[in-house]
Design an enzyme around this catalytic site. Sequence first.
Site, short mmCIF file in Angstrom:
data_model
loop_
_atom_site.label_atom_id
_atom_site.label_comp_id
_atom_site.label_asym_id
_atom_site.label_seq_id
_atom_site.Cartn_x
_atom_site.Cartn_y
_atom_site.Cartn_z
N LEU A 1 -3.00 -9.70 3.85
CA LEU A 1 -2.84 -8.30 4.25
C LEU A 1 -2.33 -8.23 5.68
O LEU A 1 -3.11 -8.44 6.63
CB LEU A 1 -4.19 -7.58 4.18
CG LEU A 1 -4.80 -7.36 2.80
CD1 LEU A 1 -6.28 -7.03 2.91
CD2 LEU A 1 -4.05 -6.25 2.07
N CYS B 1 7.20 -9.23 -0.99
CA CYS B 1 7.37 -8.31 0.15
C CYS B 1 8.51 -7.32 -0.11
O CYS B 1 9.65 -7.73 -0.34
CB CYS B 1 7.63 -9.12 1.42
SG CYS B 1 7.72 -8.06 2.86
C1 LIG Z 1 -2.17 -3.13 4.54
C2 LIG Z 1 -1.51 -4.03 3.56
C3 LIG Z 1 -0.91 -5.19 3.98
C4 LIG Z 1 -0.31 -6.07 3.08
N1 LIG Z 1 0.23 -7.25 3.51
C5 LIG Z 1 0.67 -8.17 2.62
C6 LIG Z 1 1.09 -9.46 3.04
O1 LIG Z 1 1.09 -9.81 4.22
N2 LIG Z 1 1.52 -10.32 2.08
C7 LIG Z 1 1.54 -10.00 0.75
O2 LIG Z 1 1.90 -10.81 -0.08
N3 LIG Z 1 1.15 -8.78 0.34
C8 LIG Z 1 0.70 -7.87 1.23
N4 LIG Z 1 0.24 -6.66 0.79
C9 LIG Z 1 0.20 -6.38 -0.66
C10 LIG Z 1 -1.14 -6.80 -1.26
O3 LIG Z 1 -1.39 -8.15 -1.06
C11 LIG Z 1 -1.24 -6.49 -2.76
O4 LIG Z 1 -0.28 -7.23 -3.44
C12 LIG Z 1 -1.04 -5.01 -3.08
O5 LIG Z 1 -1.68 -4.17 -2.14
C13 LIG Z 1 -1.56 -4.65 -4.47
O6 LIG Z 1 -2.92 -4.92 -4.58
P1 LIG Z 1 -4.04 -3.75 -4.55
O7 LIG Z 1 -3.67 -2.78 -5.61
O8 LIG Z 1 -5.32 -4.49 -4.78
O9 LIG Z 1 -3.94 -3.14 -3.20
C14 LIG Z 1 -0.32 -5.75 1.69
C15 LIG Z 1 -0.92 -4.56 1.27
C16 LIG Z 1 -1.52 -3.71 2.17
C17 LIG Z 1 -2.18 -2.48 1.67
#
Ligand SMILES: Cc1cc2nc3c(=O)[nH]c(=O)nc-3n(C[C@H](O)[C@H](O)[C@H](O)COP(=O)(O)O)c2cc1C
Length: 408
Positions: A70, A154
């Site tokens: 994240l 990403c």
């Molecule tokens: C604040 C934030 C930062 C994120 N940063 C990354 C990251 O650095 N690398 C990555 O692969 N995904 C990143 N994501 C995506 C999450 O890892 C994840 O794939 C996405 O939020 C879906 O999962 P969820 O529905 O549980 O939130 C980020 C998401 C959020 C909300």
Amino acid sequence: MAEGAAEAPAESGGGGDSGASAPERGVAPIKPQYLTTKEQFHEFLEARGQEKPSQETELDIHGKLYLAPLTTCGNLPFRRICKRFGADVTCGEMAVCTNLLQGQTSEWALLRRHQCEDVFGVQLEGAFPDTMAKCAELLNRTIEVDFVDINVGCPIDLVYKKGGGCALMNRAAKFQQIVRGMNQVLDVPLTVKIRTGVQERVNLAHRLLPELRDWGAALVTLHGRSREQRYTKLADWQYIEQCVTAASPMPLFGNGDILSYEDANRAMQTGVAGIMIARGALLKPWLFTEIKEQRHWDISSSERLAILQDFTRYGLEHWGSDTQGVEKTRRFLLEWLSFLCRYVPVGLLERLPQRINERPPYYLGRNYLETLMASQKAADWIRISEMLLGPVPPNFVFLPKHKANAYK
Ligand SMILES: Cc1cc2nc3c(=O)[nH]c(=O)nc-3n(C[C@H](O)[C@H](O)[C@H](O)COP(=O)(O)O)c2cc1C
């Protein structure tokens, strides 16, 4: 001591006078298939000591709860909080390969690991096979991690337009070179995080997964949304289910929208090897405990404040307790609070569980603090930060970095 003297008591242990007062010392009951002679024992160790340690290419995290990488929010102090609540696997925030190769201190800081992170990986982003392999080689020599992940999910323009992140899903030749090249130089498993595809109705993951398996990826995490969708639609777990078969025998982790133990159970029923949790952990880091204990936790506002207090303590340890460290801790706390306010306390819900795509209406909590914690206003997050870190400096402004906390 004469050779053999040390062995004598053990050898004579069981056979002496039954009335002897010395404590009996028998031979430990090792299964016959494991027994050997002294000579063979030492020969074995000698021979093995000469060998180069074998490469660890498998990552056994079957059934584990994986805290997603994240950016900004998944910093080391936050990960410590999640570890305490039961996250099994953690990963650093995405680091940009070219920044690492240029020696940028702030980028290298993203790779730091806390001792409580017993299964820990770092995540890299890049678009070029040569820089990615060079970076992997450098990390292999300089840091202690259990796996290295490539971020091919990403969606942001800055990364996508250079051919990195999600764009690699449409650049199979480059993608292959990157995976094979990095795998060649790494002694730890290489994992990949992908999305369903780039466009909404064009799924690519099921076609890429067998390739990734052949190129040597140890594990893939699939976020069940396309680049175009961002967070506008729910993650497609039916598609994730189809992809489990396409990836087999390579383990596939599923990711998207998990906010309760029921969500986690449904996700596991698709046959994925495990689940990754992102926003769910930001809204309620105790979600890992809820999943492990299969319950809803009606956590009180004072317990929630205590979690924030621990975060600030970890933050000051990590970023320093001077003025700069305090303000850095505050910024990261505020980023987190911009997600945390979306949590609705269990005791206030008419129907359980809360769903991640549901926007909470205005509501009054069971006490002042619970109500304050539900506020969507930055001024109220700042007030919470002041309860923990003292007054903000003059002319302080805060704008959350992530649009992902929007409900659209
Ligand atoms: C604040 C934030 C930062 C994120 N940063 C990354 C990251 O650095 N690398 C990555 O692969 N995904 C990143 N994501 C995506 C999450 O890892 C994840 O794939 C996405 O939020 C879906 O999962 P969820 O529905 O549980 O939130 C980020 C998401 C959020 C909300």
